[in-house]
Design a protein around this motif. Sequence first.
Motif, short mmCIF file in Angstrom:
data_model
loop_
_atom_site.label_atom_id
_atom_site.label_comp_id
_atom_site.label_asym_id
_atom_site.label_seq_id
_atom_site.Cartn_x
_atom_site.Cartn_y
_atom_site.Cartn_z
N ARG A 61 0.83 -1.22 0.00
CA ARG A 61 0.00 0.00 0.00
C ARG A 61 0.86 1.26 0.00
O ARG A 61 0.46 2.29 -0.52
CB ARG A 61 -0.94 0.01 1.20
N GLN A 62 2.04 1.19 0.59
CA GLN A 62 2.92 2.36 0.68
C GLN A 62 4.08 2.29 -0.31
O GLN A 62 5.07 3.01 -0.18
CB GLN A 62 3.44 2.49 2.11
N ALA A 63 3.96 1.46 -1.33
CA ALA A 63 5.06 1.19 -2.26
C ALA A 63 5.66 2.44 -2.90
O ALA A 63 6.87 2.49 -3.14
CB ALA A 63 4.60 0.22 -3.34
N GLU A 64 4.86 3.45 -3.17
CA GLU A 64 5.38 4.67 -3.81
C GLU A 64 6.42 5.37 -2.96
O GLU A 64 7.25 6.11 -3.49
CB GLU A 64 4.24 5.61 -4.17
N ALA A 65 6.40 5.15 -1.66
CA ALA A 65 7.34 5.83 -0.74
C ALA A 65 8.49 4.92 -0.30
O ALA A 65 9.29 5.32 0.54
CB ALA A 65 6.57 6.34 0.48
N ILE A 66 8.57 3.71 -0.86
CA ILE A 66 9.58 2.73 -0.42
C ILE A 66 10.41 2.27 -1.61
O ILE A 66 9.85 1.82 -2.62
CB ILE A 66 8.91 1.50 0.24
N GLN A 67 11.73 2.37 -1.48
CA GLN A 67 12.62 1.83 -2.51
C GLN A 67 13.25 0.51 -2.07
O GLN A 67 13.60 -0.31 -2.91
CB GLN A 67 13.73 2.82 -2.83
N MET A 68 13.42 0.32 -0.77
CA MET A 68 14.09 -0.87 -0.25
C MET A 68 13.35 -1.38 0.98
O MET A 68 13.03 -0.60 1.87
CB MET A 68 15.54 -0.56 0.12
N VAL A 80 14.20 -15.01 0.50
CA VAL A 80 12.90 -14.47 0.08
C VAL A 80 12.42 -15.31 -1.10
O VAL A 80 13.15 -15.47 -2.09
CB VAL A 80 13.03 -12.99 -0.33
N PRO A 81 11.22 -15.87 -1.02
CA PRO A 81 10.71 -16.65 -2.15
C PRO A 81 10.68 -15.82 -3.43
O PRO A 81 10.35 -14.62 -3.40
CB PRO A 81 9.29 -17.03 -1.70
N GLU A 82 11.06 -16.43 -4.54
CA GLU A 82 11.15 -15.71 -5.81
C GLU A 82 9.84 -15.00 -6.17
O GLU A 82 9.87 -13.88 -6.66
CB GLU A 82 11.58 -16.64 -6.94
N ALA A 83 8.70 -15.63 -5.95
CA ALA A 83 7.42 -15.00 -6.29
C ALA A 83 7.23 -13.70 -5.50
O ALA A 83 6.76 -12.69 -6.05
CB ALA A 83 6.27 -15.96 -6.04
N LEU A 84 7.60 -13.71 -4.22
CA LEU A 84 7.47 -12.51 -3.40
C LEU A 84 8.49 -11.46 -3.83
O LEU A 84 8.17 -10.27 -3.94
CB LEU A 84 7.65 -12.86 -1.93
N ARG A 85 9.72 -11.89 -4.12
CA ARG A 85 10.75 -10.96 -4.58
C ARG A 85 10.29 -10.25 -5.86
O ARG A 85 10.41 -9.04 -6.00
CB ARG A 85 12.05 -11.73 -4.83
N TRP A 86 9.73 -11.01 -6.82
CA TRP A 86 9.27 -10.41 -8.07
C TRP A 86 8.06 -9.51 -7.86
O TRP A 86 7.95 -8.46 -8.49
CB TRP A 86 8.96 -11.49 -9.10
N ARG A 87 7.18 -9.89 -6.95
CA ARG A 87 6.01 -9.03 -6.68
C ARG A 87 6.46 -7.68 -6.12
O ARG A 87 5.93 -6.64 -6.49
CB ARG A 87 5.07 -9.73 -5.72
N ARG A 89 9.48 -6.32 -6.63
CA ARG A 89 10.15 -5.63 -7.75
C ARG A 89 9.14 -4.97 -8.68
O ARG A 89 9.38 -3.89 -9.21
CB ARG A 89 11.00 -6.61 -8.55
N ASP A 90 8.01 -5.65 -8.92
CA ASP A 90 6.98 -5.12 -9.81
C ASP A 90 6.43 -3.79 -9.35
O ASP A 90 5.94 -3.00 -10.16
CB ASP A 90 5.84 -6.12 -9.98
N VAL A 91 6.49 -3.52 -8.04
CA VAL A 91 6.02 -2.22 -7.52
C VAL A 91 7.19 -1.30 -7.18
O VAL A 91 7.02 -0.28 -6.52
CB VAL A 91 5.07 -2.39 -6.31
N GLY A 92 8.40 -1.68 -7.62
CA GLY A 92 9.56 -0.80 -7.46
C GLY A 92 10.30 -0.91 -6.15
O GLY A 92 11.06 -0.01 -5.78
N ILE A 93 10.11 -2.02 -5.43
CA ILE A 93 10.76 -2.19 -4.13
C ILE A 93 11.81 -3.29 -4.22
O ILE A 93 11.49 -4.43 -4.56
CB ILE A 93 9.74 -2.55 -3.02
N GLY A 94 13.06 -2.94 -3.89
CA GLY A 94 14.10 -3.95 -3.73
C GLY A 94 13.93 -4.59 -2.36
O GLY A 94 13.37 -3.99 -1.45
N VAL A 95 14.44 -5.80 -2.19
CA VAL A 95 14.26 -6.50 -0.92
C VAL A 95 15.54 -7.23 -0.55
O VAL A 95 16.25 -7.75 -1.42
CB VAL A 95 13.05 -7.47 -0.97
N ASP A 96 15.84 -7.23 0.73
CA ASP A 96 16.94 -8.02 1.26
C ASP A 96 16.48 -8.59 2.59
O ASP A 96 15.81 -7.90 3.37
CB ASP A 96 18.18 -7.15 1.46
#
Length: 125
Positions: A61-68, A80-87, A89-96
Motif C-alpha cells: 500500500r505504501q510502495a510509492e514511498a519505499i525503494q528498499m 525471500v521466495p522468488e514470487a514474493l521478490r518479483w512481486r 520488484r513489480d512495484v519498485g521495491i528492492g528487498v533483502d
Amino acid sequence: MATPDAHLPRQVPVEGYGKGFFHFAGMASSGSILALPSGIHAWAPVRAADIDAAALAEVFRQAEAIQMLIIGTGLEPWPVPEALRWRLRDVGIGVDAMPTRAAASTYNVLLDEGRAVAAALLALP
C-alpha cells in the motif's frame, strides 16, 4: 502496542530489541513490527514462514514511498521466495532478508542516510 492496528505515526530508528520486543522513540513494543514511511506498526508474523504478500500488504500500500525493504528473519537467514521478490520488484521495491539483528542495524543506517527504506522485523524468539 497492544492492538494490531496500533502504530507510532512517524518513521523512527529502532533503538533496541530483545527476546520478543523492540524499542523505538523511547517506547517498547512486544512482537514483530513493520517500520514504514507512515510509522511503526505492530506486525502479526512470528516466523519467516509467515512472511508472504498478505503479511506485507501494508508495504504494498505504501510502495510509492519505499525503494528498499529490509526483512528481519529472526535468528536464522531466510531466502525471500522468488514470487514474493518479483512481486516487490513489480512495484519498485528492492528487498533483502537477513537475521533481525542485522536487519535492524541496516534499516537504521539506511534511514539515517535519508533513503526510502522500510523494515519488516520479526521479534527474536
